[in-house]
Design a protein around this motif. Structure first.
Motif, PDB file in Angstrom:
ATOM      1  N   SER A  41       7.635 -58.037 -39.695  1.00 15.66           N
ATOM      2  CA  SER A  41       6.803 -58.195 -38.489  1.00 15.66           C
ATOM      3  C   SER A  41       7.513 -57.783 -37.201  1.00 15.66           C
ATOM      4  O   SER A  41       8.132 -58.583 -36.510  1.00 15.66           O
ATOM      5  CB  SER A  41       6.289 -59.630 -38.366  1.00 15.66           C
ATOM      6  N   SER A  42       7.348 -56.509 -36.893  1.00 15.47           N
ATOM      7  CA  SER A  42       7.999 -55.949 -35.702  1.00 15.47           C
ATOM      8  C   SER A  42       7.449 -56.576 -34.419  1.00 15.47           C
ATOM      9  O   SER A  42       8.181 -56.819 -33.469  1.00 15.47           O
ATOM     10  CB  SER A  42       7.803 -54.438 -35.664  1.00 15.47           C
ATOM     11  N   TRP A  43       6.150 -56.851 -34.416  1.00 16.90           N
ATOM     12  CA  TRP A  43       5.555 -57.430 -33.194  1.00 16.90           C
ATOM     13  C   TRP A  43       6.104 -58.837 -32.963  1.00 16.90           C
ATOM     14  O   TRP A  43       6.346 -59.241 -31.838  1.00 16.90           O
ATOM     15  CB  TRP A  43       4.025 -57.485 -33.294  1.00 16.90           C
ATOM     16  N   ARG A  62       9.607 -59.113 -31.156  1.00 15.18           N
ATOM     17  CA  ARG A  62       9.756 -58.911 -29.701  1.00 15.18           C
ATOM     18  C   ARG A  62       9.916 -60.220 -28.917  1.00 15.18           C
ATOM     19  O   ARG A  62      10.942 -60.416 -28.260  1.00 15.18           O
ATOM     20  CB  ARG A  62       8.564 -58.121 -29.163  1.00 15.18           C
ATOM     21  N   PHE A  77       2.825 -62.951 -44.142  1.00 18.19           N
ATOM     22  CA  PHE A  77       1.856 -62.079 -44.819  1.00 18.19           C
ATOM     23  C   PHE A  77       1.975 -62.363 -46.307  1.00 18.19           C
ATOM     24  O   PHE A  77       3.033 -62.770 -46.781  1.00 18.19           O
ATOM     25  CB  PHE A  77       2.217 -60.607 -44.636  1.00 18.19           C
ATOM     26  N   TRP A 122      -2.387 -67.770 -43.836  1.00 18.10           N
ATOM     27  CA  TRP A 122      -2.971 -66.839 -42.882  1.00 18.10           C
ATOM     28  C   TRP A 122      -4.290 -67.371 -42.335  1.00 18.10           C
ATOM     29  O   TRP A 122      -4.557 -67.285 -41.138  1.00 18.10           O
ATOM     30  CB  TRP A 122      -3.179 -65.470 -43.555  1.00 18.10           C
ATOM     31  N   ARG A 138      -5.249 -68.223 -38.325  1.00 20.21           N
ATOM     32  CA  ARG A 138      -6.341 -67.638 -37.543  1.00 20.21           C
ATOM     33  C   ARG A 138      -6.991 -68.666 -36.625  1.00 20.21           C
ATOM     34  O   ARG A 138      -7.632 -68.313 -35.644  1.00 20.21           O
ATOM     35  CB  ARG A 138      -7.380 -67.006 -38.474  1.00 20.21           C
ATOM     36  N   GLY A 180      -6.332 -63.357 -34.313  1.00 17.82           N
ATOM     37  CA  GLY A 180      -5.893 -63.379 -35.713  1.00 17.82           C
ATOM     38  C   GLY A 180      -4.652 -62.551 -35.932  1.00 17.82           C
ATOM     39  O   GLY A 180      -4.418 -62.047 -37.035  1.00 17.82           O
ATOM     40  N   THR A 181      -3.865 -62.377 -34.892  1.00 13.57           N
ATOM     41  CA  THR A 181      -2.627 -61.596 -35.029  1.00 13.57           C
ATOM     42  C   THR A 181      -1.437 -62.425 -34.538  1.00 13.57           C
ATOM     43  O   THR A 181      -1.594 -63.367 -33.765  1.00 13.57           O
ATOM     44  CB  THR A 181      -2.681 -60.288 -34.197  1.00 13.57           C
ATOM     45  N   VAL A 182      -0.282 -62.058 -35.017  1.00  9.19           N
ATOM     46  CA  VAL A 182       0.966 -62.611 -34.506  1.00  9.19           C
ATOM     47  C   VAL A 182       1.691 -61.504 -33.741  1.00  9.19           C
ATOM     48  O   VAL A 182       1.471 -60.335 -34.030  1.00  9.19           O
ATOM     49  CB  VAL A 182       1.867 -63.116 -35.661  1.00  9.19           C
ATOM     50  N   PRO A 183       2.533 -61.848 -32.798  1.00 11.68           N
ATOM     51  CA  PRO A 183       2.957 -63.178 -32.413  1.00 11.68           C
ATOM     52  C   PRO A 183       1.916 -63.895 -31.556  1.00 11.68           C
ATOM     53  O   PRO A 183       1.062 -63.264 -30.933  1.00 11.68           O
ATOM     54  CB  PRO A 183       4.223 -62.907 -31.588  1.00 11.68           C
ATOM     55  N   TRP A 215      -1.657 -64.516 -26.955  1.00  9.63           N
ATOM     56  CA  TRP A 215      -1.709 -63.933 -28.298  1.00  9.63           C
ATOM     57  C   TRP A 215      -1.349 -62.455 -28.353  1.00  9.63           C
ATOM     58  O   TRP A 215      -1.831 -61.729 -29.215  1.00  9.63           O
ATOM     59  CB  TRP A 215      -3.087 -64.179 -28.920  1.00  9.63           C
ATOM     60  N   ASP A 216      -0.500 -61.996 -27.479  1.00  4.64           N
ATOM     61  CA  ASP A 216      -0.079 -60.592 -27.526  1.00  4.64           C
ATOM     62  C   ASP A 216       1.360 -60.527 -27.026  1.00  4.64           C
ATOM     63  O   ASP A 216       1.722 -61.239 -26.079  1.00  4.64           O
ATOM     64  CB  ASP A 216      -0.995 -59.757 -26.627  1.00  4.64           C
ATOM     65  N   SER A 217       2.190 -59.677 -27.636  1.00  2.00           N
ATOM     66  CA  SER A 217       3.622 -59.683 -27.326  1.00  2.00           C
ATOM     67  C   SER A 217       3.916 -59.349 -25.854  1.00  2.00           C
ATOM     68  O   SER A 217       4.788 -59.960 -25.240  1.00  2.00           O
ATOM     69  CB  SER A 217       4.375 -58.731 -28.264  1.00  2.00           C
ATOM     70  N   HIS A 271       4.559 -50.406 -26.187  1.00  2.00           N
ATOM     71  CA  HIS A 271       3.377 -51.176 -26.581  1.00  2.00           C
ATOM     72  C   HIS A 271       2.199 -50.263 -26.923  1.00  2.00           C
ATOM     73  O   HIS A 271       1.441 -50.540 -27.846  1.00  2.00           O
ATOM     74  CB  HIS A 271       2.997 -52.099 -25.424  1.00  2.00           C
TER      75      HIS A 271
HETATM   76  N1  LIG Z   1      -1.058 -56.282 -29.719  1.00  2.00           N
HETATM   77  C1  LIG Z   1      -0.512 -57.261 -30.556  1.00  2.00           C
HETATM   78  C2  LIG Z   1      -0.383 -56.703 -31.940  1.00  2.00           C
HETATM   79  C3  LIG Z   1       0.046 -57.723 -32.924  1.00  2.00           C
HETATM   80  C4  LIG Z   1      -0.108 -57.285 -34.354  1.00  2.00           C
HETATM   81  O1  LIG Z   1      -0.748 -56.275 -34.701  1.00  2.00           O
HETATM   82  N2  LIG Z   1       0.476 -58.080 -35.227  1.00  2.00           N
HETATM   83  C5  LIG Z   1       0.396 -57.862 -36.671  1.00  2.00           C
HETATM   84  C6  LIG Z   1       1.658 -58.379 -37.330  1.00  2.00           C
HETATM   85  S1  LIG Z   1       3.107 -57.448 -37.129  1.00  2.00           S
HETATM   86  C7  LIG Z   1      -0.692 -58.700 -37.240  1.00  2.00           C
HETATM   87  O2  LIG Z   1      -0.830 -59.845 -36.858  1.00  2.00           O
HETATM   88  N3  LIG Z   1      -1.429 -58.148 -38.200  1.00  2.00           N
HETATM   89  C8  LIG Z   1      -2.388 -58.892 -38.939  1.00  2.00           C
HETATM   90  C9  LIG Z   1      -3.786 -58.433 -38.769  1.00  2.00           C
HETATM   91  O3  LIG Z   1      -4.023 -57.521 -37.952  1.00  2.00           O
HETATM   92  O4  LIG Z   1      -4.646 -58.978 -39.457  1.00  2.00           O
HETATM   93  C10 LIG Z   1       0.827 -57.760 -29.992  1.00  2.00           C
HETATM   94  O5  LIG Z   1       1.505 -57.006 -29.309  1.00  2.00           O
HETATM   95  O6  LIG Z   1       1.163 -58.916 -30.187  1.00  2.00           O
END
Ligand SMILES: N[C@@H](CCC(=O)N[C@@H](CS)C(=O)NCC(=O)O)C(=O)O
Length: 227
Positions: free
Chosen positions: A12-14, A17, A36, A42, A46, A52-55, A65-67, A100
């Motif tokens: 998880s690169s995001w 950060r 994951f 998961w 949510r 529904g995304t991390v971080p 909810w965004d880096s 980004h």
């Molecule tokens: N714009 C978001 C993007 C975050 C993102 O895409 N995270 C991925 C994990 S590395 C995620 O949660 N993916 C799961 C999904 O999209 O269902 C940020 O910068 O935090």
């Protein structure tokens, strides 16, 4: 105390950060891992992050909810997230925003997997362009602000946004010039990056979509992860 929700450290690169930013800036937080490849975790996650995304950072009733939004939220509360100098701050914000919203080929083709070493089947011109831009950007920051970090003497959010790239360069054996490669080693050598890497290697959960994606772009030379 902040609560930071992240996914697998290997992939998880995001998530990396804000995690590396908070660790290096010594901003205390409770870490919650929602890996994951674990459907029930998961689903529960949510409920926390509206996208529904991390971080995802939770501070009492506030959810971020965004880096990049997390970096800005922290910058309103803690010194040093961005450089104090206005010129350096503008540069650092531009660099983080460029990562980004840009470097698409680097991010898609060379997805983060800290614990493996790969040889790419090929390096297409679009990827070469991303690497050349990275090289130019890093050299510009390091020269302009005197290093050792991108926007000066202190680790800032600009470095945090390029931290996943350091792992990608290590994983895929990508090459940049001497100053850029020295910067990669500097990032990998920070206490926070060493901690993240050690944790990533301990993970045994494999996320099949990530594994398939990575397997398609090159040959796995080495897998250093725990089994
Ligand atoms: N714009 C978001 C993007 C975050 C993102 O895409 N995270 C991925 C994990 S590395 C995620 O949660 N993916 C799961 C999904 O999209 O269902 C940020 O910068 O935090």
């Amino acid at each position: 105390m902040y609560d930071l929700y992240i996914a697998n450290k290997n992939y998880s690169s995001w998530s990396l950060r804000p995690w590396v930013l908070m660790r290096e800036r010594k901003i205390a937080f409770r870490e919650h891992s929602v890996p994951f490849g674990d459907a029930s975790a998961w689903q529960s996650y949510r409920k926390i992050s509206p996208a529904g995304t991390v971080p995802c950072l939770v501070d009492g009733d506030t959810v971020v909810w965004d880096s990049l939004a997390i970096a800005e939220y922290l910058a309103e509360r803690h010194q040093g997230v961005w450089p104090a100098d206005a010129g350096a701050r503008a540069w650092a914000r531009s660099a983080a925003a460029e990562m980004h919203s840009g470097f698409g080929e680097l991010r898609n083709r060379c997805s983060m997997s800290c614990g493996i070493r790969m040889r790419l089947h090929d390096i297409p011109p679009v990827l070469e362009r991303d690497i050349a831009r990275l090289n130019a950007l890093w050299n510009d920051g390091l020269r302009r602000f005197g290093g050792p970090y991108l926007a000066g003497a202190e680790f800032s959010a600009a470095d945090a946004f390029y931290a996943p790239v350091a792992f990608r360069i290590q994983t895929y054996g990508l090459k940049a010039d001497t100053a850029a490669m020295a910067y990669v080693q500097r990032l990998l050598g920070t206490a926070a990056m060493r901690e993240w890497y050690a944790d990533a290697l301990k993970e045994t959960l494999r996320d099949q979509p990530h594994e398939v994606e990575i397997g398609a772009v090159g040959q796995v030379l080495e897998d250093l992860r725990a089994t």
